[in-house]
Motif scaffolding. Structure first.
Motif, PDB file in Angstrom:
ATOM      1  N   GLY A  50     -73.321 -95.170   5.193  1.00 34.98           N
ATOM      2  CA  GLY A  50     -72.554 -94.053   5.731  1.00 34.98           C
ATOM      3  C   GLY A  50     -72.459 -92.886   4.765  1.00 34.98           C
ATOM      4  O   GLY A  50     -71.679 -91.961   4.980  1.00 34.98           O
ATOM      5  N   GLU A  51     -73.276 -92.914   3.712  1.00 35.52           N
ATOM      6  CA  GLU A  51     -73.287 -91.810   2.745  1.00 35.52           C
ATOM      7  C   GLU A  51     -74.120 -90.657   3.301  1.00 35.52           C
ATOM      8  O   GLU A  51     -74.991 -90.860   4.149  1.00 35.52           O
ATOM      9  N   LEU A  52     -73.834 -89.456   2.795  1.00 33.98           N
ATOM     10  CA  LEU A  52     -74.531 -88.258   3.236  1.00 33.98           C
ATOM     11  C   LEU A  52     -75.416 -87.735   2.115  1.00 33.98           C
ATOM     12  O   LEU A  52     -74.985 -87.668   0.957  1.00 33.98           O
ATOM     13  N   LEU A  53     -76.637 -87.330   2.471  1.00 36.40           N
ATOM     14  CA  LEU A  53     -77.583 -86.794   1.499  1.00 36.40           C
ATOM     15  C   LEU A  53     -77.297 -85.314   1.283  1.00 36.40           C
ATOM     16  O   LEU A  53     -77.377 -84.522   2.218  1.00 36.40           O
ATOM     17  N   LEU A  54     -76.946 -84.977   0.043  1.00 34.85           N
ATOM     18  CA  LEU A  54     -76.680 -83.584  -0.307  1.00 34.85           C
ATOM     19  C   LEU A  54     -77.688 -83.096  -1.331  1.00 34.85           C
ATOM     20  O   LEU A  54     -78.256 -83.867  -2.101  1.00 34.85           O
ATOM     21  N   HIS A  55     -77.851 -81.794  -1.332  1.00 32.11           N
ATOM     22  CA  HIS A  55     -78.857 -81.088  -2.124  1.00 32.11           C
ATOM     23  C   HIS A  55     -78.128 -80.104  -3.032  1.00 32.11           C
ATOM     24  O   HIS A  55     -77.417 -79.233  -2.539  1.00 32.11           O
ATOM     25  N   LEU A  56     -78.274 -80.247  -4.341  1.00 34.38           N
ATOM     26  CA  LEU A  56     -77.680 -79.285  -5.274  1.00 34.38           C
ATOM     27  C   LEU A  56     -78.622 -78.098  -5.379  1.00 34.38           C
ATOM     28  O   LEU A  56     -79.755 -78.219  -5.846  1.00 34.38           O
ATOM     29  N   ARG A  57     -78.145 -76.953  -4.914  1.00 38.52           N
ATOM     30  CA  ARG A  57     -78.961 -75.743  -4.876  1.00 38.52           C
ATOM     31  C   ARG A  57     -79.128 -75.149  -6.272  1.00 38.52           C
ATOM     32  O   ARG A  57     -78.270 -75.322  -7.135  1.00 38.52           O
ATOM     33  N   ASP A  58     -80.242 -74.463  -6.462  1.00 40.68           N
ATOM     34  CA  ASP A  58     -80.470 -73.765  -7.723  1.00 40.68           C
ATOM     35  C   ASP A  58     -79.327 -72.797  -7.986  1.00 40.68           C
ATOM     36  O   ASP A  58     -78.727 -72.260  -7.045  1.00 40.68           O
ATOM     37  N   PRO A 111     -75.659 -70.212  -4.429  1.00 38.19           N
ATOM     38  CA  PRO A 111     -76.253 -70.805  -5.638  1.00 38.19           C
ATOM     39  C   PRO A 111     -75.292 -71.794  -6.297  1.00 38.19           C
ATOM     40  O   PRO A 111     -74.082 -71.598  -6.307  1.00 38.19           O
ATOM     41  N   GLY A 112     -75.855 -72.883  -6.839  1.00 42.78           N
ATOM     42  CA  GLY A 112     -75.061 -73.862  -7.562  1.00 42.78           C
ATOM     43  C   GLY A 112     -74.127 -74.689  -6.702  1.00 42.78           C
ATOM     44  O   GLY A 112     -73.252 -75.370  -7.225  1.00 42.78           O
ATOM     45  N   HIS A 113     -74.289 -74.672  -5.398  1.00 39.69           N
ATOM     46  CA  HIS A 113     -73.451 -75.450  -4.475  1.00 39.69           C
ATOM     47  C   HIS A 113     -74.215 -76.670  -3.974  1.00 39.69           C
ATOM     48  O   HIS A 113     -75.427 -76.650  -3.833  1.00 39.69           O
ATOM     49  N   TRP A 114     -73.471 -77.715  -3.667  1.00 38.90           N
ATOM     50  CA  TRP A 114     -74.021 -78.861  -2.953  1.00 38.90           C
ATOM     51  C   TRP A 114     -74.094 -78.483  -1.485  1.00 38.90           C
ATOM     52  O   TRP A 114     -73.129 -77.949  -0.927  1.00 38.90           O
ATOM     53  N   SER A 115     -75.207 -78.727  -0.857  1.00 44.57           N
ATOM     54  CA  SER A 115     -75.390 -78.366   0.538  1.00 44.57           C
ATOM     55  C   SER A 115     -76.226 -79.436   1.228  1.00 44.57           C
ATOM     56  O   SER A 115     -76.510 -80.485   0.648  1.00 44.57           O
ATOM     57  N   LEU A 116     -76.594 -79.161   2.448  1.00 40.05           N
ATOM     58  CA  LEU A 116     -77.489 -80.024   3.202  1.00 40.05           C
ATOM     59  C   LEU A 116     -78.904 -79.489   3.070  1.00 40.05           C
ATOM     60  O   LEU A 116     -79.095 -78.290   2.857  1.00 40.05           O
ATOM     61  N   LEU A 117     -79.886 -80.347   3.203  1.00 41.27           N
ATOM     62  CA  LEU A 117     -81.269 -79.876   3.227  1.00 41.27           C
ATOM     63  C   LEU A 117     -81.477 -79.015   4.463  1.00 41.27           C
ATOM     64  O   LEU A 117     -80.940 -79.294   5.534  1.00 41.27           O
ATOM     65  N   GLY A 118     -82.260 -77.982   4.303  1.00 33.66           N
ATOM     66  CA  GLY A 118     -82.562 -77.097   5.415  1.00 33.66           C
ATOM     67  C   GLY A 118     -82.913 -75.722   4.911  1.00 33.66           C
ATOM     68  O   GLY A 118     -83.103 -75.507   3.710  1.00 33.66           O
ATOM     69  N   LYS A 150     -81.198 -81.223  -7.465  1.00 32.93           N
ATOM     70  CA  LYS A 150     -81.021 -82.662  -7.305  1.00 32.93           C
ATOM     71  C   LYS A 150     -80.709 -82.993  -5.851  1.00 32.93           C
ATOM     72  O   LYS A 150     -80.107 -82.204  -5.127  1.00 32.93           O
ATOM     73  N   LEU A 151     -81.093 -84.209  -5.453  1.00 32.47           N
ATOM     74  CA  LEU A 151     -80.671 -84.805  -4.188  1.00 32.47           C
ATOM     75  C   LEU A 151     -79.846 -86.032  -4.523  1.00 32.47           C
ATOM     76  O   LEU A 151     -80.194 -86.790  -5.432  1.00 32.47           O
ATOM     77  N   LEU A 167     -66.575 -81.897  -4.487  1.00 31.97           N
ATOM     78  CA  LEU A 167     -67.822 -81.154  -4.647  1.00 31.97           C
ATOM     79  C   LEU A 167     -67.672 -79.705  -4.212  1.00 31.97           C
ATOM     80  O   LEU A 167     -66.897 -79.397  -3.304  1.00 31.97           O
ATOM     81  N   THR A 168     -68.426 -78.826  -4.836  1.00 29.62           N
ATOM     82  CA  THR A 168     -68.474 -77.415  -4.437  1.00 29.62           C
ATOM     83  C   THR A 168     -69.508 -77.299  -3.322  1.00 29.62           C
ATOM     84  O   THR A 168     -70.711 -77.395  -3.568  1.00 29.62           O
ATOM     85  N   ILE A 169     -69.012 -77.120  -2.100  1.00 26.68           N
ATOM     86  CA  ILE A 169     -69.836 -77.092  -0.892  1.00 26.68           C
ATOM     87  C   ILE A 169     -69.519 -75.803  -0.135  1.00 26.68           C
ATOM     88  O   ILE A 169     -68.352 -75.447   0.003  1.00 26.68           O
ATOM     89  N   PRO A 170     -70.530 -75.096   0.381  1.00 21.69           N
ATOM     90  CA  PRO A 170     -70.238 -73.905   1.180  1.00 21.69           C
ATOM     91  C   PRO A 170     -69.287 -74.243   2.328  1.00 21.69           C
ATOM     92  O   PRO A 170     -69.409 -75.311   2.946  1.00 21.69           O
ATOM     93  N   PRO A 171     -68.349 -73.347   2.625  1.00 24.99           N
ATOM     94  CA  PRO A 171     -67.354 -73.652   3.665  1.00 24.99           C
ATOM     95  C   PRO A 171     -67.951 -74.023   5.019  1.00 24.99           C
ATOM     96  O   PRO A 171     -67.462 -74.945   5.664  1.00 24.99           O
ATOM     97  N   PHE A 172     -68.987 -73.338   5.459  1.00 27.41           N
ATOM     98  CA  PHE A 172     -69.550 -73.651   6.774  1.00 27.41           C
ATOM     99  C   PHE A 172     -70.232 -75.019   6.774  1.00 27.41           C
ATOM    100  O   PHE A 172     -70.237 -75.719   7.792  1.00 27.41           O
ATOM    101  N   ILE A 173     -70.778 -75.429   5.635  1.00 33.38           N
ATOM    102  CA  ILE A 173     -71.382 -76.765   5.521  1.00 33.38           C
ATOM    103  C   ILE A 173     -70.284 -77.825   5.512  1.00 33.38           C
ATOM    104  O   ILE A 173     -70.376 -78.838   6.211  1.00 33.38           O
TER     105      ILE A 173
END
Length: 147
Positions: free
Chosen positions: A27-35, A43-50, A115-116, A127-133
């Motif tokens: 039940g874990e979610l795959l997140l992508h640490l953006r450049d 930049p520098g946020h954890w987000s979803l791939l896309g 990183k993934l 985690l620092t994640i964009p609000p819409f994500i």
């Protein structure tokens, strides 16, 4: 309806993007640490791939392409969930998808970002994640059986 949900069908000319909520058997979610560089959204946020859709490209085709380009990842069980707008970043209308993948994220050939990593939902608040994500992930998790 929350403030991020689109009230009307967006114009085909509006910039669009697609992201995937990918979960594993735990039940874990795959997140992508953006450049962390100038010139990109969040930049520098954890987000979803896309990423962004090419002009006229369907979001399903875009997310397939982005998963392959960014992480060499191919999933055949993508489900379209909902759309929202990234009001404070790219301005794009973003289509959220979900998929199941149970592989080793550290073995993926990451071509963008830092990183993934899979995260349990209870670890997301720190985690620092964009609000819409973050809103999209919460909406997805709330709709899951047993939520």
């Amino acid at each position: 309806m929350d403030s991020q949900t689109l009230p009307t069908k967006p114009s085909a000319a509006e910039p669009r993007g697609a992201v995937a909520i990918i979960t594993n058997h735990r039940g874990e979610l795959l997140l992508h640490l953006r450049d962390d560089i100038d010139g990109i959204a969040w930049p520098g946020h954890w987000s979803l791939l896309g990423g962004g859709c090419d002009p006229g490209e369907d979001p399903l085709l875009a997310i397939d392409r982005e998963l392959e380009e960014e992480a060499g990842l191919s999933v055949d069980n993508l489900h379209r969930l909902f759309e929202t707008r990234d009001e404070h970043g790219s301005g794009q209308i973003i289509t959220f998808f979900s998929a199941y993948w149970d592989g080793d994220e550290t073995a993926l050939p990451l071509t963008e970002g830092v990183k993934l990593q899979f995260f349990a939902p209870e670890h997301l608040p720190v985690l620092t994640i964009p609000p819409f994500i973050r809103d999209g992930i919460h909406r997805y998790l709330a709709a899951q059986p047993g939520a």
